[in-house]
Design a protein around this motif. Structure first.
Motif, PDB file in Angstrom:
ATOM      1  N   THR A   1       1.014   4.575   0.172  1.00  0.00           N
ATOM      2  CA  THR A   1      -0.441   5.792   1.451  1.00  0.00           C
ATOM      3  C   THR A   1      -0.067   6.999   1.193  1.00  0.00           C
ATOM      4  O   THR A   1      -0.553   7.642   1.874  1.00  0.00           O
TER       5      THR A   1
ATOM      6  N   THR B   1       2.341  -3.273   7.214  1.00  0.00           N
ATOM      7  CA  THR B   1       1.998  -1.819   6.792  1.00  0.00           C
ATOM      8  C   THR B   1       0.793  -1.624   5.830  1.00  0.00           C
ATOM      9  O   THR B   1       0.337  -0.782   6.252  1.00  0.00           O
ATOM     10  N   THR B   2      -0.046  -2.756   5.044  1.00  0.00           N
ATOM     11  CA  THR B   2      -1.249  -2.827   4.290  1.00  0.00           C
ATOM     12  C   THR B   2      -1.683  -3.124   5.811  1.00  0.00           C
ATOM     13  O   THR B   2      -3.581  -2.247   5.638  1.00  0.00           O
TER      14      THR B   2
ATOM     15  N   ILE C   1      -2.087  10.124   9.791  1.00  0.00           N
ATOM     16  CA  ILE C   1      -0.473   9.689   9.414  1.00  0.00           C
ATOM     17  C   ILE C   1       0.363  10.878   9.987  1.00  0.00           C
ATOM     18  O   ILE C   1      -0.066  12.246   9.387  1.00  0.00           O
TER      19      ILE C   1
ATOM     20  N   GLU D   1       5.022   4.623   1.972  1.00  0.00           N
ATOM     21  CA  GLU D   1       4.757   5.876   1.082  1.00  0.00           C
ATOM     22  C   GLU D   1       5.870   6.207  -0.035  1.00  0.00           C
ATOM     23  O   GLU D   1       6.332   6.052   0.231  1.00  0.00           O
TER      24      GLU D   1
ATOM     25  N   SER E   1      -2.577   0.451   7.308  1.00  0.00           N
ATOM     26  CA  SER E   1      -3.498   1.372   6.171  1.00  0.00           C
ATOM     27  C   SER E   1      -4.476   1.616   6.495  1.00  0.00           C
ATOM     28  O   SER E   1      -5.696   2.324   6.468  1.00  0.00           O
TER      29      SER E   1
ATOM     30  N   VAL F   1       3.803   3.432   7.566  1.00  0.00           N
ATOM     31  CA  VAL F   1       3.437   2.999   6.985  1.00  0.00           C
ATOM     32  C   VAL F   1       4.041   3.148   5.952  1.00  0.00           C
ATOM     33  O   VAL F   1       4.930   4.164   6.320  1.00  0.00           O
TER      34      VAL F   1
ATOM     35  N   THR G   1       0.909  -1.223   0.484  1.00  0.00           N
ATOM     36  CA  THR G   1       0.194   0.168   0.249  1.00  0.00           C
ATOM     37  C   THR G   1       1.223   0.724   0.497  1.00  0.00           C
ATOM     38  O   THR G   1       1.439   1.727   1.103  1.00  0.00           O
TER      39      THR G   1
ATOM     40  N   GLY H   1       5.166   8.044   8.286  1.00  0.00           N
ATOM     41  CA  GLY H   1       5.063   7.315   6.814  1.00  0.00           C
ATOM     42  C   GLY H   1       6.605   7.575   6.707  1.00  0.00           C
ATOM     43  O   GLY H   1       7.281   8.729   6.710  1.00  0.00           O
TER      44      GLY H   1
END
Length: 255
Positions: free
Chosen positions: A6, A245-246, A153, A202, A249, A200, A4, A175
């Motif tokens: 984010t 991490t997904t 986030i 990104e 999210s 997460v 993901t 993030g």
């Protein structure tokens, strides 16, 4: 495996063929979830177009970026809401304070940040924070506005361990993007000490590409390099980092 991203501005790519190719590269890398923050009123239709073309993969946010804040920020924010209409969005962002380029609109940035935090709380949505050269200013507002509805986030985190722990204590996620792969940035040493349950992934594409793409345009397909770096730092599989991490999210965005 599901990865993901984010935080991506993939919608900046105006050429449909190039954009479709970028999306295909995401699919090839098992990056199937992309969250899109707009930055101002003009970018709202670009976000909407990408979401319309890839409704199973692209999820919109809505907000006014601090670098887009002017003395007329209230009018701009209202225009964003009007343009978007009654369509669903998953976060208020990206919002925050940026004092890297200039400091003359600090009061306006603070007011816009507070207003959008209120908006998010009223809509029961997370916020996605942009913070550059303004950690104390951002964190001060977060502490003042803190309650059980405040969540989200801290986008593009690149601070130290103390700052990371302060953010985590407020219930926010960090993030982590391409900066974690930069040799002299020091973020790798910080991330190594943080449990992935607080992270997460990104890209912030087209900005901040990870190694080995520094100096080139970033894209969401490069998220795999960030995931692999974090996996290496924690000595776990990239599949484990993707899973954790997904899941994070999903907790944040509700999808």
């Amino acid at each position: 495996m599901v990865l993901t991203d984010t935080h991506t501005h993939l919608y900046y790519e105006a050429d449909p063929a190039a954009r479709n190719a970028m999306m295909q590269r995401c699919t090839d890398q098992q990056i199937s979830r992309l969250f899109l923050p707009n930055v101002d009123a003009a970018s709202v239709p670009m976000v909407a177009d990408l979401v319309q073309n890839y409704p199973q993969n692209c999820f919109p946010m809505l907000g006014l970026h601090p670098c887009s804040v002017t003395k007329n920020w209230e009018r701009e924010l209202q225009e964003i809401k009007v343009i978007w209409g009654g369509q669903k969005y998953y976060a208020v962002g990206e919002i925050g304070i940026d004092l890297y380029w200039a400091q003359d609109l600090l009061a306006e940035q603070q007011a816009a940040f507070r207003a959008q935090i209120t908006w998010a709380k009223e809509a029961s949505l997370p916020i996605v924070i942009h913070c550059r050269a303004a950690f104390n200013e951002v964190f001060s507002i977060l502490k003042e506005e803190y309650d059980e509805k405040l969540r989200g986030i801290f986008h593009c985190f690149s601070g130290d361990l103390t700052q990371a722990n302060q953010i985590i204590e407020l219930g926010f996620f960090l993030g982590i993007g391409g900066v974690v792969t930069y040799k002299n940035a020091g973020l790798d040493k910080v991330v190594q000490q943080i449990d992935p349950k607080y992270l997460v992934l990104e890209t912030d594409s087209p900005y901040l590409p990870p190694v080995p793409f520094r100096g080139k345009q970033n894209e969401s397909a490069y998220l795999t390099y960030i995931a692999q770096k974090i996996a290496d730092l924690h000595q776990v599989s990239v599949e484990k980092i993707a899973e954790t991490t997904t899941l994070n999210s999903e907790k944040i965005f509700g999808i």
